[in-house]
Enzyme design. Structure first.
Site, PDB file in Angstrom:
ATOM      1  CD  GLU A 115      -2.257  -1.386   2.833  1.00 38.46           C
ATOM      2  OE1 GLU A 115      -2.059  -0.498   3.683  1.00 38.46           O
ATOM      3  OE2 GLU A 115      -2.807  -2.460   3.094  1.00 38.46           O
ATOM      4  CE  LYS A 117       5.381   4.915   6.782  1.00 41.89           C
ATOM      5  NZ  LYS A 117       5.250   6.326   7.122  1.00 41.89           N
ATOM      6  CG  ASP A 119       4.644  12.145   4.615  1.00 42.70           C
ATOM      7  OD1 ASP A 119       4.527  11.830   5.818  1.00 42.70           O
ATOM      8  OD2 ASP A 119       5.589  12.815   4.170  1.00 42.70           O
ATOM      9  CE1 TYR A 230      -3.010   2.163   8.791  1.00 45.31           C
ATOM     10  CE2 TYR A 230      -3.010   4.147   7.445  1.00 45.31           C
ATOM     11  CZ  TYR A 230      -2.764   3.509   8.655  1.00 45.31           C
ATOM     12  OH  TYR A 230      -2.298   4.226   9.719  1.00 45.31           O
ATOM     13  CE  LYS A 318      10.073   6.603   6.615  1.00 44.13           C
ATOM     14  NZ  LYS A 318       9.306   7.595   7.233  1.00 44.13           N
ATOM     15  CB  CYS A 411      16.027  38.511 -26.580  1.00 38.98           C
ATOM     16  SG  CYS A 411      17.046  37.039 -26.602  1.00 38.98           S
ATOM     17  CB  CYS A 414      19.660  38.849 -29.886  1.00 35.81           C
ATOM     18  SG  CYS A 414      17.864  38.795 -29.845  1.00 35.81           S
ATOM     19  CB  CYS A 429      13.795  35.861 -28.513  1.00 36.13           C
ATOM     20  SG  CYS A 429      14.906  36.642 -29.689  1.00 36.13           S
ATOM     21  CB  CYS A 434      18.092  35.129 -31.218  1.00 38.06           C
ATOM     22  SG  CYS A 434      18.568  35.052 -29.485  1.00 38.06           S
TER      23      CYS A 434
HETATM   24  S1  IVH Z   1      -0.057   0.239   8.724  1.00 35.66           S
HETATM   25  C1  IVH Z   1       1.423  -0.733  13.397  1.00 35.66           C
HETATM   26  N1  IVH Z   1      -0.509   1.263   6.370  1.00 35.66           N
HETATM   27  O1  IVH Z   1       2.646   5.221   8.695  1.00 35.66           O
HETATM   28  C2  IVH Z   1       1.292   0.352  12.402  1.00 35.66           C
HETATM   29  N2  IVH Z   1       0.431   2.687   8.023  1.00 35.66           N
HETATM   30  O2  IVH Z   1       4.752   4.222  11.111  1.00 35.66           O
HETATM   31  C3  IVH Z   1       0.631  -0.153  11.183  1.00 35.66           C
HETATM   32  N3  IVH Z   1       0.794   4.988   7.247  1.00 35.66           N
HETATM   33  O3  IVH Z   1       1.645   7.166  10.945  1.00 35.66           O
HETATM   34  C4  IVH Z   1       0.449   0.920  10.227  1.00 35.66           C
HETATM   35  N4  IVH Z   1       0.033   4.711   5.223  1.00 35.66           N
HETATM   36  O4  IVH Z   1      -0.508   6.151   9.799  1.00 35.66           O
HETATM   37  C5  IVH Z   1      -0.037   1.496   7.605  1.00 35.66           C
HETATM   38  N5  IVH Z   1      -0.988   2.025   4.224  1.00 35.66           N
HETATM   39  C6  IVH Z   1      -0.528   2.253   5.465  1.00 35.66           C
HETATM   40  C7  IVH Z   1      -0.066   3.521   5.862  1.00 35.66           C
HETATM   41  C8  IVH Z   1       0.412   3.694   7.153  1.00 35.66           C
HETATM   42  C9  IVH Z   1       0.534   5.573   6.083  1.00 35.66           C
HETATM   43  C10 IVH Z   1       1.355   5.671   8.439  1.00 35.66           C
HETATM   44  C11 IVH Z   1       0.628   5.390   9.701  1.00 35.66           C
HETATM   45  C12 IVH Z   1       1.652   5.778  10.752  1.00 35.66           C
HETATM   46  C13 IVH Z   1       2.928   5.415  10.070  1.00 35.66           C
HETATM   47  C14 IVH Z   1       3.453   4.102  10.648  1.00 35.66           C
END
Ligand code: IVH
Length: 672
Positions: A115, A117, A119, A230, A318, A411, A414, A429, A434
């Site tokens: 999935e 991750k 942010d 998730y 990451k 320009c 030129c 230009c 040129c």
């Molecule tokens: S599973 C036991 N799935 O990442 C923790 N976390 O360090 C299991 N995060 O702030 C988390 N997307 O909210 C999981 N698809 C995803 C995620 C996800 C973002 C974030 C989570 C937490 C950090 C985990």
């Protein structure tokens, strides 16, 4: 309306609104126009105003936000919210997989769910008998802050668990997910912050977290927050057995799950996907800082357990952060080979997305001022994968004494007055003589077009400055002695450069054509022209009408090509290159691939699941088919992915076959 009748209608309206919310937010596939939705919503609001005794906290009308709170209550999570152990290399990922296998018993099959991750800001949503009762931030993992009021204002947070007719909601369900700030809204948000004299957020994660922790939930309501879920924490009742099924189950029950989640069966495929996503993340409208990899089987998850609140059954792959803050020292202008004035930013060098970035593109004057960035400002820089670094927006108030950016009136190379044709965003230009055009054309020639090894932009600039190079033919007359006489140029590298220039004479005709810098003729059209006309003589003699018969060449481009070849000096240039030994006839490189799909033309629209657009195109072309952009009578089929454009309607109107991804797969398999 008597109260009992009103109660019935209110219940019905809430069901309808919830249904359309689901179509819109979760399925991304609305069934009715916004106006029809608004009518239902307004009717519900009006009825509730007449019958305040029937208003409940889970009514969609209650998303607007209420009276400011004095602070946030602390709440204990029903189940601890852990965090993820990270890995940063495919090797570390494989080591984890080996460890998992050892702990589980090596013969057991293992599958993984990937999935993005997200942010943003982690949250827990608690539903009792299907009703949203509490939402909390992660806090220290055991206790978080009660942000229920604020979460109610987020449209993507269901106020009720969606159930099918006759299905009872789970008695208890705790859903875990990530609140995020869409990037499209983020730039606008920061602009508004700056305009209001407030500090812009350094990144979308801070904007999400900050929006969630507003004491006045009306402020949260005004932010474009969204949610991906998730997983689940505490729960009672029937429950899926795998993470993959859980995602489907959550989606069916009204929660937004990310469409890019994927189930894979080998760790090698997982590692590959993680690397691919580092580049692809730039396509998303939200920040992701990695990929989460989870064991699919929930029983295997349970058996592995966690160490210090970090599950052994998951890892976060990451990448280096893709945004950073730095100072924009100066805005420079570079005049391109077509005369366009391209502004670019000279930045204080900064580490972002795994590399040091010291400049970034800025597009045009309008874009710079819309983003409100000025020379001297602190700015947010974004870079993802191979994408050219971008300046996203200001990272703070303007530095003292700064002024909005204006394009130069003349320009920079030129001195001729620049023009901005109506309806265009670029300043140009207009001077065809040129020097920038000569210089940029030469850079284009050695790099993109002829791809001369060891001879690039720096080489060209240096020889230009030394007065040794003014046009393409000059390049082929250079001698190793001339180069060796330049400061810091060794004899060996001089000979090497001359040899690669010599070798480039064998590059195919289509590359030569592309290198000539004919207006609006890129690589693909150059190849099409080479295919159709076979040689430079064929092209020089072609009329506009004949040119128009080339694939991808409409009347506008045909006119430009005809005009270009009508100029004596251009023909002289071509003849000189010919006499120097460059390829002026089509050869193997221009021969169309012969295959079972030869003579058929396809159009691709929307996002395919199993292929990028380039891959699908390459697969079709490898079988001899042609892939073009526009639907016409010549089109054999339109291949339709997710969120297709208007090309589908065009195809249907023109009676052209519409193929989905499965049909494409079948077509490729059958013909291959
Ligand atoms: S599973 C036991 N799935 O990442 C923790 N976390 O360090 C299991 N995060 O702030 C988390 N997307 O909210 C999981 N698809 C995803 C995620 C996800 C973002 C974030 C989570 C937490 C950090 C985990």
């Amino acid at each position: 309306m008597p109260s009992s009748e009103a109660a019935g209608r209110i219940a019905e309206l809430r069901r309808l609104v919830a249904h359309h919310d689901y179509r819109y937010h979760v399925l991304d596939d609305p069934e009715v126009p916004d106006s029809a939705y608004d009518a239902l919503f307004d009717e519900l609001k009006a009825l509730e105003e007449l019958h305040p005794e029937l208003v409940t906290a889970d009514s969609p009308t209650q998303r607007v936000g209420g009276v400011p709170a004095a602070g946030f209550k602390k709440v204990e999570h029903l189940q601890a919210m852990g965090s993820l152990e990270k890995v940063t290399t495919p090797e570390a990922l494989e080591k984890w997989a080996a460890d998992v296998r050892k702990r589980l018993g090596t013969d057991e099959p293992v599958a993984y769910v990937l999935e993005p991750k997200i942010d943003g800001s982690a949250i827990s949503l608690v539903y009792e008998n299907g009703v949203f009762v509490r939402g909390a931030t992660r806090g220290d993992g055991t206790r978080g802050e009660d942000v229920t009021q604020n979460l109610r204002t987020v449209d993507a947070v269901p106020l009720r668990v969606l159930t099918r007719d006759g299905e009872a909601p789970p008695p208890l369900l705790e859903v875990r997910g990530e609140i995020y700030f869409p990037l499209s809204g983020f730039a606008r948000f920061n602009e508004a912050q700056v305009a209001a004299g407030k500090k812009p957020a350094p990144n979308s994660r801070n904007a999400a977290a900050g929006s969630l922790r507003q004491l006045d939930s009306r402020i949260t309501a005004g932010r474009p927050l969204s949610l991906w879920v998730y997983g689940a924490g505490a729960r009672e009742g029937e429950f899926p057995r795998t993470q993959w099924e859980l995602l489907g189950w959550l989606r069916e029950h009204g929660f937004r799950t990310n469409p890019h989640a994927e189930r894979l069966e080998t760790i090698e495929a997982v590692a590959e996907a993680c690397t691919v996503w580092e580049t692809r993340r730039a396509e998303l409208d939200y920040e992701i800082d990695g990929i989460v990899i989870k064991l699919d089987d929930l029983d295997q998850q349970r058996r592995l357990g966690a160490l210090h609140q970090r599950p052994r059954w998951a890892r976060a792959y990451k990448w280096a952060p893709s945004t950073a803050i730095t100072r924009l020292n100066r805005i420079h202008i570079r005049v391109g080979r077509t005369g366009a004035l391209n502004p670019w930013a000279e930045l204080e060098p900064v580490h972002v997305g795994g590399v040091t970035v010291s400049n970034a593109t800025l597009h045009n004057e309008e874009d710079i001022n819309r983003k409100d960035i000025r020379e001297g400002d602190l700015v947010v820089v974004q870079r993802a994968g191979d994408v050219i670094p971008q300046v996203v927006g200001p990272a703070g108030p303007h530095a003292k004494g700064t002024r909005p950016f204006r394009m130069p009136v003349t320009c920079p190379l030129c001195g001729v007055e620049v023009v901005k044709p109506p309806g265009e965003v670029m300043h140009r230009c207009p001077n065809r003589a040129c020097p920038s055009r000569g210089l940029e054309t030469l850079i284009h020639w050695v790099s993109a077009a002829m791809d001369i090894e060891g001879v690039g932009e720096q080489f060209v600039r240096r020889l230009w400055d030394a007065g040794l190079l003014r046009s393409m033919p000059d390049l082929y007359r250079l001698t190793a002695e001339q180069l060796a006489a330049l400061d810091g140029y060794g004899e060996v590298s001089a000979r090497h450069a001359i040899a690669s220039i010599e070798a480039s004479k064998a590059q195919p005709f289509s590359r030569v054509l592309f290198g000539l810098n004919i207006p609006k003729i890129g690589w693909v059209l150059a190849r099409n022209l080479a295919r159709r006309f076979g040689s430079i003589d064929g092209l020089i003699g072609a009329s506009q009408e004949e040119l128009e018969l080339t694939e991808g060449i409409g009347p506008d481009r045909a006119e430009l090509v005809a005009e270009w070849f009508a100029e004596e000096e251009n023909v002289a240039l071509v003849r000189e290159l010919e006499s120097l030994g460059l390829t002026m006839r089509s050869g193997e490189a221009e021969a169309p691939v012969e295959g079972p799909l030869s003579g058929r033309q396809y159009v691709i629209t929307g996002t395919l699941e199993g292929y990028t657009r380039e891959e699908a195109k390459a697969a079709l072309e490898a079988l001899g088919a042609r892939v073009s952009d526009a639907v016409s009578k010549k089109t054999a089929g339109v291949i339709v992915g997710e969120s297709p454009g208007s090309k589908v309607q065009k195809a249907e109107k023109a009676g052209v076959a519409v193929l989905d991804e499965a049909a494409l797969v079948a077509l490729l398999a059958e013909r291959d």
